[in-house]
Scaffold this active site. Structure first.
Site, PDB file in Angstrom:
ATOM      1  N   GLU A 104       0.941  -1.238  -0.287  1.00 59.86           N
ATOM      2  CA  GLU A 104      -0.175   0.042   0.251  1.00 59.86           C
ATOM      3  C   GLU A 104       0.727   1.316   0.032  1.00 59.86           C
ATOM      4  O   GLU A 104       1.953   1.217   0.594  1.00 59.86           O
ATOM      5  CB  GLU A 104      -0.841  -0.042   1.161  1.00 59.86           C
ATOM      6  CG  GLU A 104      -2.058  -0.842   1.326  1.00 59.86           C
ATOM      7  CD  GLU A 104      -3.012  -0.789   2.257  1.00 59.86           C
ATOM      8  OE1 GLU A 104      -2.766  -0.170   3.249  1.00 59.86           O
ATOM      9  OE2 GLU A 104      -3.950  -1.569   2.258  1.00 59.86           O
ATOM     10  N   CYS A 111       3.474   8.229   1.829  1.00 60.34           N
ATOM     11  CA  CYS A 111       4.045   7.300   2.696  1.00 60.34           C
ATOM     12  C   CYS A 111       4.297   5.924   1.751  1.00 60.34           C
ATOM     13  O   CYS A 111       3.489   5.387   1.299  1.00 60.34           O
ATOM     14  CB  CYS A 111       2.977   7.034   3.739  1.00 60.34           C
ATOM     15  SG  CYS A 111       3.566   5.591   5.020  1.00 60.34           S
ATOM     16  N   CYS A 151       8.255  -7.507   6.219  1.00 64.55           N
ATOM     17  CA  CYS A 151       9.232  -6.885   6.810  1.00 64.55           C
ATOM     18  C   CYS A 151       9.901  -8.099   7.411  1.00 64.55           C
ATOM     19  O   CYS A 151       9.395  -8.996   8.121  1.00 64.55           O
ATOM     20  CB  CYS A 151       8.920  -5.883   7.490  1.00 64.55           C
ATOM     21  SG  CYS A 151      10.499  -5.035   8.621  1.00 64.55           S
ATOM     22  N   CYS A 190       9.211  -6.462  14.941  1.00 67.02           N
ATOM     23  CA  CYS A 190       8.967  -5.568  16.072  1.00 67.02           C
ATOM     24  C   CYS A 190       7.591  -5.952  16.794  1.00 67.02           C
ATOM     25  O   CYS A 190       6.601  -6.295  16.093  1.00 67.02           O
ATOM     26  CB  CYS A 190       8.861  -4.084  15.704  1.00 67.02           C
ATOM     27  SG  CYS A 190      10.369  -3.508  14.889  1.00 67.02           S
ATOM     28  N   CYS A 201       4.048  -4.231  15.848  1.00 74.38           N
ATOM     29  CA  CYS A 201       4.141  -3.929  14.426  1.00 74.38           C
ATOM     30  C   CYS A 201       3.452  -5.214  13.642  1.00 74.38           C
ATOM     31  O   CYS A 201       4.070  -6.248  13.822  1.00 74.38           O
ATOM     32  CB  CYS A 201       5.316  -3.392  13.771  1.00 74.38           C
ATOM     33  SG  CYS A 201       5.195  -3.146  11.980  1.00 74.38           S
ATOM     34  N   GLY A 234       7.976  -2.594   5.472  1.00 73.68           N
ATOM     35  CA  GLY A 234       9.288  -2.844   5.207  1.00 73.68           C
ATOM     36  C   GLY A 234      10.390  -1.847   6.056  1.00 73.68           C
ATOM     37  O   GLY A 234      10.004  -0.988   6.572  1.00 73.68           O
ATOM     38  N   GLU A 235      11.385  -2.567   5.979  1.00 78.27           N
ATOM     39  CA  GLU A 235      12.791  -1.782   6.501  1.00 78.27           C
ATOM     40  C   GLU A 235      13.503  -1.249   5.533  1.00 78.27           C
ATOM     41  O   GLU A 235      14.452  -2.002   4.739  1.00 78.27           O
ATOM     42  CB  GLU A 235      13.493  -2.603   7.556  1.00 78.27           C
ATOM     43  CG  GLU A 235      14.703  -2.289   8.100  1.00 78.27           C
ATOM     44  CD  GLU A 235      14.780  -0.826   8.594  1.00 78.27           C
ATOM     45  OE1 GLU A 235      13.881  -0.447   9.616  1.00 78.27           O
ATOM     46  OE2 GLU A 235      15.481   0.009   7.901  1.00 78.27           O
ATOM     47  N   SER A 255      12.661   6.230   7.465  1.00 75.77           N
ATOM     48  CA  SER A 255      12.638   5.463   8.683  1.00 75.77           C
ATOM     49  C   SER A 255      12.959   4.307   8.970  1.00 75.77           C
ATOM     50  O   SER A 255      12.885   3.528   8.097  1.00 75.77           O
ATOM     51  CB  SER A 255      10.923   5.764   9.007  1.00 75.77           C
ATOM     52  OG  SER A 255      10.758   5.035  10.224  1.00 75.77           O
ATOM     53  N   SER A 313      13.247   4.870  14.942  1.00 75.45           N
ATOM     54  CA  SER A 313      12.129   4.176  15.737  1.00 75.45           C
ATOM     55  C   SER A 313      12.684   3.846  16.819  1.00 75.45           C
ATOM     56  O   SER A 313      13.237   2.581  17.079  1.00 75.45           O
ATOM     57  CB  SER A 313      11.393   2.852  15.005  1.00 75.45           C
ATOM     58  OG  SER A 313      10.867   3.427  13.856  1.00 75.45           O
ATOM     59  N   LEU A 314      12.740   4.764  17.953  1.00 77.99           N
ATOM     60  CA  LEU A 314      13.219   4.465  19.212  1.00 77.99           C
ATOM     61  C   LEU A 314      12.497   3.504  19.950  1.00 77.99           C
ATOM     62  O   LEU A 314      12.926   2.494  20.364  1.00 77.99           O
ATOM     63  CB  LEU A 314      13.937   5.857  19.695  1.00 77.99           C
ATOM     64  CG  LEU A 314      14.771   5.615  20.981  1.00 77.99           C
ATOM     65  CD1 LEU A 314      15.995   4.987  20.485  1.00 77.99           C
ATOM     66  CD2 LEU A 314      15.145   6.737  21.587  1.00 77.99           C
ATOM     67  N   HIS A 315      11.299   4.197  20.371  1.00 77.62           N
ATOM     68  CA  HIS A 315      10.281   3.423  20.987  1.00 77.62           C
ATOM     69  C   HIS A 315      10.668   3.113  22.617  1.00 77.62           C
ATOM     70  O   HIS A 315       9.626   2.484  23.383  1.00 77.62           O
ATOM     71  CB  HIS A 315       9.743   2.271  20.267  1.00 77.62           C
ATOM     72  CG  HIS A 315       9.370   2.466  18.784  1.00 77.62           C
ATOM     73  ND1 HIS A 315       8.696   3.700  18.554  1.00 77.62           N
ATOM     74  CD2 HIS A 315       9.531   1.986  17.820  1.00 77.62           C
ATOM     75  CE1 HIS A 315       8.235   3.557  17.348  1.00 77.62           C
ATOM     76  NE2 HIS A 315       8.909   2.463  16.803  1.00 77.62           N
ATOM     77  N   ASN A 343      -1.359   2.172  17.155  1.00 79.80           N
ATOM     78  CA  ASN A 343      -2.688   1.619  16.435  1.00 79.80           C
ATOM     79  C   ASN A 343      -2.917   0.102  16.618  1.00 79.80           C
ATOM     80  O   ASN A 343      -1.968  -0.455  15.999  1.00 79.80           O
ATOM     81  CB  ASN A 343      -2.315   2.037  14.979  1.00 79.80           C
ATOM     82  CG  ASN A 343      -3.517   1.960  13.990  1.00 79.80           C
ATOM     83  OD1 ASN A 343      -4.778   1.946  14.543  1.00 79.80           O
ATOM     84  ND2 ASN A 343      -3.416   1.744  12.840  1.00 79.80           N
ATOM     85  N   CYS A 366       0.943   4.462   9.401  1.00 79.80           N
ATOM     86  CA  CYS A 366       1.572   4.129   8.260  1.00 79.80           C
ATOM     87  C   CYS A 366       2.555   2.957   8.516  1.00 79.80           C
ATOM     88  O   CYS A 366       2.769   2.185   7.690  1.00 79.80           O
ATOM     89  CB  CYS A 366       2.793   5.315   8.497  1.00 79.80           C
ATOM     90  SG  CYS A 366       2.468   6.625   7.192  1.00 79.80           S
TER      91      CYS A 366
HETATM   92  N1  SAH Z   1      10.929  -0.196   9.052  1.00 82.54           N
HETATM   93  C1  SAH Z   1      10.816   1.231   9.454  1.00 82.54           C
HETATM   94  C2  SAH Z   1       9.877   1.778   8.661  1.00 82.54           C
HETATM   95  C3  SAH Z   1       8.349   1.434   8.434  1.00 82.54           C
HETATM   96  S1  SAH Z   1       7.332   1.556  10.163  1.00 82.54           S
HETATM   97  C4  SAH Z   1      10.974   1.588  10.842  1.00 82.54           C
HETATM   98  O1  SAH Z   1      10.565   0.723  11.579  1.00 82.54           O
HETATM   99  O2  SAH Z   1      11.089   2.799  11.237  1.00 82.54           O
HETATM  100  C5  SAH Z   1       7.051   3.409  10.223  1.00 82.54           C
HETATM  101  C6  SAH Z   1       6.816   3.585  11.716  1.00 82.54           C
HETATM  102  O3  SAH Z   1       5.657   3.015  12.255  1.00 82.54           O
HETATM  103  C7  SAH Z   1       7.872   3.129  12.745  1.00 82.54           C
HETATM  104  O4  SAH Z   1       8.352   4.093  13.757  1.00 82.54           O
HETATM  105  C8  SAH Z   1       7.116   2.007  13.440  1.00 82.54           C
HETATM  106  O5  SAH Z   1       7.993   1.598  14.807  1.00 82.54           O
HETATM  107  C9  SAH Z   1       5.832   2.497  13.464  1.00 82.54           C
HETATM  108  N2  SAH Z   1       4.759   1.679  13.677  1.00 82.54           N
HETATM  109  C10 SAH Z   1       4.684   0.223  13.380  1.00 82.54           C
HETATM  110  N3  SAH Z   1       3.461  -0.281  13.864  1.00 82.54           N
HETATM  111  C11 SAH Z   1       2.862   0.820  14.353  1.00 82.54           C
HETATM  112  C12 SAH Z   1       1.550   0.618  15.123  1.00 82.54           C
HETATM  113  N4  SAH Z   1       1.019  -0.528  15.288  1.00 82.54           N
HETATM  114  N5  SAH Z   1       1.107   1.756  15.735  1.00 82.54           N
HETATM  115  C13 SAH Z   1       1.991   2.800  15.680  1.00 82.54           C
HETATM  116  N6  SAH Z   1       3.122   2.842  14.993  1.00 82.54           N
HETATM  117  C14 SAH Z   1       3.622   1.657  14.499  1.00 82.54           C
HETATM  118 FE1  SF4 Z   2       9.569  -3.787  10.146  1.00 80.66          FE
HETATM  119 FE2  SF4 Z   2       9.450  -1.315  10.899  1.00 80.66          FE
HETATM  120 FE3  SF4 Z   2       7.501  -2.846  11.562  1.00 80.66          FE
HETATM  121 FE4  SF4 Z   2       9.612  -3.202  12.910  1.00 80.66          FE
HETATM  122  S1  SF4 Z   2       8.392  -1.470  12.983  1.00 80.66           S
HETATM  123  S2  SF4 Z   2       8.539  -4.929  11.814  1.00 80.66           S
HETATM  124  S3  SF4 Z   2      11.187  -2.716  11.226  1.00 80.66           S
HETATM  125  S4  SF4 Z   2       7.985  -2.196   9.381  1.00 80.66           S
END
Ligand code: SAH
Ligand code: SF4
Length: 452
Positions: A135, A148, A155, A159, A162, A253-254, A285, A307-309, A384, A427
């Site tokens: 998408e 986006c 991926c 995570c 995710c 994806g990463e 990202s 993406s620190l988190h 989300n 996203c």
């Molecule tokens: N793989 C890369 C880019 C795609 S994810 C990365 O991880 O940075 C883009 C962003 O969305 C990242 O910061 C990711 O941690 C965040 N993300 C993934 N799943 C999410 C969710 N369910 N709710 C909010 N943010 C989320």
């Molecule tokens: Fe992949 Fe980014 Fe999702 Fe982590 S947050 S699984 S790196 S898409």
């Protein structure tokens, strides 16, 4: 819907608009993969070489590349026969060997605020395998329009919060498929220079497709009514008159695990004589693929989001398992050394708000401390949720309190929308089981699109 979608050129046969609530998919058995390679996404050098391969003499190649580049990336030509400045003979040769095709649009979903989501179909790698889908989302704002993009199908990383990470299938997108997402957006928005787009067609024929958004109307919705200034909340148009002005690599994806294709694709996207989206307006990202962070700065030169988190390795190991390989200290060192980093070119740190997991005020204070000395922005992303997840989004009050700590430490408003409780980020989990583009998701996408 049981009615299959056409598999022909989308310029000739527009895809249907999905009824409210879901994205329509065509039956897979009707899919016809392209028989000719697309010229989209090749660098100028590769394009020149490709032309050489079909007999264009060396002395002509530079000029031909220039012409093709203009037709493809400035005018948005979808057929070689449109390229009137190219000789008829060469057009016929090109047509016999290649296509200017972008990824096929399976479905388009348009929301009242102008947010658009396209489901794109990509060929599979192996014969008999199902085609892949990704998408791409367009988020219009008053001063910008952000796209986006996805970099992979699925991926490889897992995570824990995710949804993309739970998908089994992974394949890297090609540079052409990355650039193609931008071209699809420009096609569908009528965002090309010197080419009649949907906007112009609709002005000429107001009945050509009205603003029946999210209502299952099988006609093209109006970008003007759905995404133009007229709605008051979906502008996306700014100086230069373009609708797509910014890009975030925050889809599936990463991107740093598909480094070469992302680099080559983004370099085409940023080319000033083509799609011309400035690198200052492109944000990549990453979950923290440390060895490729400096390379991204040097070879791509776009803005970086990380993406620190979490502020402790123990927790980040769980949320972003790649942390076990590249722990926080190593990641932040790579950030400090990001080429071109300055107060004018800050790194965005993304922090997903997970209830009772990483959202305490002690975490907020530790976050501020951790980022000290790094020119940084902080983007708090309300989680989300997706079916089956063990996490919940933090309470809004907690997000506000967390955000205050960060604000007091000198970071500009980290929760970037006044719409409060309605926000939900999306996203990062494109192509989720819930295909509905809800109001909450739209607002969330907006929050994520605000990277500067
Ligand atoms: N793989 C890369 C880019 C795609 S994810 C990365 O991880 O940075 C883009 C962003 O969305 C990242 O910061 C990711 O941690 C965040 N993300 C993934 N799943 C999410 C969710 N369910 N709710 C909010 N943010 C989320
Ligand atoms: Fe992949 Fe980014 Fe999702 Fe982590 S947050 S699984 S790196 S898409």
């Amino acid at each position: 819907m049981t009615d299959p979608l056409p598999t022909t050129d989308i310029a000739a046969t527009p895809p249907r608009i999905a009824p409210a609530g879901f994205v329509e998919k065509a039956p897979l058995e009707r899919y016809v993969p392209p028989d000719k390679p697309s010229l989209i996404g090749l660098s100028r050098a590769a394009l020149s070489e490709t032309l050489g391969g079909v007999g264009v003499p060396p002395a002509q190649r530079k000029m031909r590349v220039q012409q093709l580049w203009h037709w493809l990336y400035v005018r948005g030509a979808t057929r070689f026969e449109e390229m009137t400045s190219v000789s008829k003979e060469l057009r016929a040769i090109l047509d016999a060997h290649f296509t200017p095709a972008r990824p096929e649009v399976v479905a388009e979903q348009v929301s009242v605020d102008g947010t658009r989501k396209w489901l794109l179909r990509l060929p599979s790698e192996h014969p008999g395998e199902r085609p892949h889908e990704v998408e791409c989302v367009y988020i219009p704002e008053a001063d910008r329009g952000t796209l986006c993009l996805s970099s992979q199908v699925g991926c490889t990383l897992n995570c824990s919060f995710c949804h993309t990470g739970t998908q089994r299938l992974v394949r890297n997108l090609t540079p052409g498929e990355i650039v193609g997402q931008v071209m699809v957006a420009r096609d569908r928005l009528g965002d090309w220079t010197g080419k009649a787009g949907l906007r112009d067609l609709r002005a000429a024929n107001p009945n050509a497709g009205g603003p029946e958004l999210d209502r299952g109307t099988p006609s093209l919705p109006s970008p003007a009514s759905g995404g133009g200034k007229e709605t008051g909340n979906g502008g996306g148009k700014e100086a230069g008159g373009r609708l797509v002005t910014n890009i975030v690599m925050m889809g599936m994806g990463e991107p740093l695990y598909n480094f070469e294709a992302v680099r080559d694709g983004l370099n085409v996207v940023a080319d000033g004589d083509g799609l011309s989206i400035s690198k200052r307006r492109i944000t990549l990202s990453t979950s923290g693929v440390v060895p490729n962070i400096s390379r991204a700065g040097e070879e791509i030169g776009v803005m970086l989001a990380v993406s620190l988190h979490a502020v402790r390795d123990e927790l980040r190991d769980e949320l972003v398992p790649l942390n076990r390989k590249y722990p926080i200290r190593i990641l932040l060192d790579a950030c400090r050394n990001y080429p071109g980093l300055s107060n004018a070119k800050r790194i965005t740190f993304e922090y997903v708000m997970l209830k009772g997991v990483n959202d305490s005020l002690a975490d907020a204070r530790a976050l501020v401390k951790l980022l000290k000395g790094i020119p940084a922005k902080i983007n708090l992303i309300p989680f989300n949720p997706w079916p089956g997840t063990r996490y919940e989004c933090s309470d809004w009050d907690q997000i506000e309190k967390f955000s205050e700590v960060i604000f007091d430490a000198g970071y500009a408003s980290p929760v970037r929308t006044p719409r409060g409780r309605d926000i939900l980020a999306a996203c990062g989990q494109l192509k989720s089981a819930t295909e509905k583009l809800s109001a909450r998701e739209r607002l969330a996408l907006r929050a994520m699109a605000m990277t500067d």
